[in-house]
Design a protein around this motif. Structure first.
Motif, short mmCIF file in Angstrom:
data_model
loop_
_atom_site.label_atom_id
_atom_site.label_comp_id
_atom_site.label_asym_id
_atom_site.label_seq_id
_atom_site.Cartn_x
_atom_site.Cartn_y
_atom_site.Cartn_z
N ALA A 175 0.81 -1.22 0.00
CA ALA A 175 0.00 0.00 0.00
C ALA A 175 0.85 1.28 0.00
N VAL A 176 2.17 1.14 0.03
CA VAL A 176 3.04 2.32 0.08
C VAL A 176 2.90 3.13 -1.21
N SER A 177 2.79 4.44 -1.07
CA SER A 177 2.63 5.32 -2.23
C SER A 177 3.64 6.47 -2.15
N ALA A 178 3.71 7.24 -3.24
CA ALA A 178 4.56 8.43 -3.25
C ALA A 178 4.12 9.40 -2.16
N GLN A 179 2.82 9.47 -1.93
CA GLN A 179 2.30 10.37 -0.89
C GLN A 179 2.82 9.97 0.49
N THR A 180 2.84 8.65 0.76
CA THR A 180 3.38 8.15 2.03
C THR A 180 4.82 8.59 2.21
N VAL A 181 5.61 8.42 1.15
CA VAL A 181 7.03 8.77 1.20
C VAL A 181 7.21 10.27 1.43
N ALA A 182 6.50 11.09 0.66
CA ALA A 182 6.65 12.54 0.78
C ALA A 182 6.24 13.03 2.18
N LEU A 183 5.17 12.46 2.70
CA LEU A 183 4.69 12.84 4.03
C LEU A 183 5.77 12.60 5.08
N ASN A 184 6.41 11.43 5.02
CA ASN A 184 7.42 11.09 6.02
C ASN A 184 8.75 11.78 5.75
N ALA A 185 9.04 12.06 4.50
CA ALA A 185 10.24 12.86 4.19
C ALA A 185 10.08 14.26 4.77
N GLY A 186 8.86 14.80 4.67
CA GLY A 186 8.59 16.12 5.22
C GLY A 186 8.78 16.17 6.74
N LYS A 187 8.64 15.00 7.38
CA LYS A 187 8.85 14.92 8.83
C LYS A 187 10.30 14.63 9.19
N GLY A 188 11.15 14.49 8.15
CA GLY A 188 12.58 14.28 8.39
C GLY A 188 13.01 12.84 8.51
N ASP A 189 12.16 11.87 8.15
CA ASP A 189 12.54 10.47 8.24
C ASP A 189 13.69 10.17 7.29
N PRO A 190 14.79 9.58 7.78
CA PRO A 190 15.98 9.36 6.93
C PRO A 190 15.72 8.47 5.71
N LEU A 191 14.96 7.38 5.87
CA LEU A 191 14.71 6.48 4.75
C LEU A 191 13.85 7.17 3.69
#
Length: 319
Positions: A219-235
C-alpha cells in the motif's frame, strides 16, 4: 474582447464538461461531470451535457469561440481522432472532433492531456508570458507538453514530449515498460517502486520502519514517502533524494536540448517543491549547460487540482 469557450475532459472514470470565459485570463464559470461508461453512451452523455450547459448560459454557435477536448493518448490531434487509449476501452478510432462539430457547428480541437495541461499553464498559469516552456506532469506517470517558439509542438504524430521514456540508468524502477527511465524514477508509480525496494532491504536485514510494516508494503505510495520525508525520516528522505536526483538529470537533458525559459512541473513536485528543488538544483549545476541553465526557471504548476478543467478550455482558447 470576452470569449466564451467550452472544454470536454475525457477521463477513464469520469467526463467533465466545462464552460469558461476568456478575457485577460480565464474564468471557470460552470462544470458538469458524469461517469465514463460504454463508448456510445458516453458520447451521447457528452452531447447532452454540452447542450444543457449551452442552454443554461445562453450559448450558441454564434457566441461560442470553440470547444476543446482533452483526452489521454494515443490520438491524432490533426484528424481529431481518439485511437484506443488504454484507459478508454472501446474508444477505437473515434472521430470525436467531427462528431462534436456536426452536432454543435462550433470549431473544435483535440489534444492529449499532457499537451492540454501545457497549454493551460502557458496561457494562464506558471508559464504565462514565456515563448519556450516545458510542462511535466510528474503524477502517476511522467508526461510532457512542449511550447516552442510560442506554439504547442506535438510532433509528426502527437508523440512529441514522451520524455518519461528516456532511459537515465541501466537499472531502476520501471516506467512504461522501461527500467531506469525518467518516468521510472520521477513519477508516483516510480517513487512507490523505489520505496518498496528500500523497505524490503530494511525488512530483510531484520530492521523495522515506523511508517510501514511488511504487511503494509503493497500500500506504500509516493504520498506516504513525501509525508514522512517532510517529517525528516531518513529512509523517506533517501528515497526522495534518489527520485530528485534523477529528476534533475532529466531536466538537464531537456534544458540542454530545448533551451527553454521555463520548466513547469505539476502534481507531486508542486506539492513538495521544498523537498525536490534543492536536489534538482544540485544536479543542474553539475549537468546542465551553464548559459542554458541561467535563463531557465524551474516552477511548480499554478493551476492545482483544477488543471484538467483549465486544460480542456485552453485547447479552445488556443484555437
Amino acid at each position: 474582447m470576452e470569449r466564451n469557450v467550452l472544454g470536454i475532459d475525457i477521463g477513464g472514470t469520469k467526463i467533465a464538461v466545462i464552460y469558461a470565459k476568456e478575457k485577460d485570463g480565464i474564468e471557470l464559470v460552470d462544470k458538469v461531470t458524469f461517469p465514463t461508461t460504454q463508448v456510445d453512451d458516453t458520447i451521447h452523455g457528452i452531447f447532452t451535457r454540452v447542450q444543457e450547459l449551452m442552454e443554461k448560459h445562453g450559448l450558441n454557435e454564434g457566441n461560442t469561440h470553440a470547444i476543446g477536448i482533452s483526452c489521454g493518448g494515443p490520438l491524432s490531434s490533426e484528424r481529431g481522432v481518439v485511437m484506443s487509449p488504454p484507459n478508454l476501452p472501446g474508444w477505437d478510432h473515434i472521430p470525436i472532433v467531427d462528431l462534436i462539430k456536426e452536432r454543435f457547428h462550433i470549431p473544435c480541437g483535440l489534444q492529449n492531456d499532457a499537451n492540454a495541461c501545457a497549454l493551460a499553464e502557458w496561457k494562464f498559469g506558471a508559464g504565462k508570458g514565456t515563448k519556450n516552456m516545458i510542462f511535466l506532469t510528474f503524477g502517476t506517470g511522467m508526461g510532457a507538453g512542449l511550447i516552442l517558439n510560442g506554439q504547442l509542438y506535438t510532433g509528426v504524430n502527437d508523440n512529441a514530449g514522451e520524455v518519461g521514456h528516456i532511459r537515465l540508468a541501466p537499472f531502476g524502477p520501471v516506467g512504461y515498460g522501461k527500467a531506469g527511465s525518467f518516468e521510472g524514477f520521477a513519477s508516483g508509480g516510480g517513487i512507490a517502486q523505489l520505496a518498496k525496494t528500500k523497505l524490503m532491504e530494511k525488512f530483510q536485514m531484520g530492521e523495522t520502519v515506523n511508517w510501514c510494516s511488511r504487511e503494509e508494503l503493497d500500500a506504500v505510495s509516493a504520498q506516504t514517502v513525501a509525508l514522512n520525508a517532510g517529517k525528516g525520516d531518513p529512509l523517506a528522505l533517501e528515497i526522495i533524494r534518489i527520485s530528485g536526483g534523477f529528476l534533475g538529470l532529466g531536466l538537464a537533458v531537456l534544458i540542454d536540448i530545448l533551451n527553454p525559459e521555463c520548466i513547469v512541473i505539476g502534481s507531486i513536485y508542486s506539492r513538495n517543491e521544498a523537498l525536490f528543488y534543492p536536489l534538482i538544483e544540485e544536479v543542474l549545476q553539475k549537468e546542465a549547460l551553464g548559459l542554458a541553465r541561467q535563463v531557465c526557471q524551474i516552477k511548480p504548476a499554478e493551476l492545482g487540482e483544477h488543471i484538467g478543467d483549465y486544460a480542456a478550455v485552453s485547447i479552445a482558447a488556443n484555437m
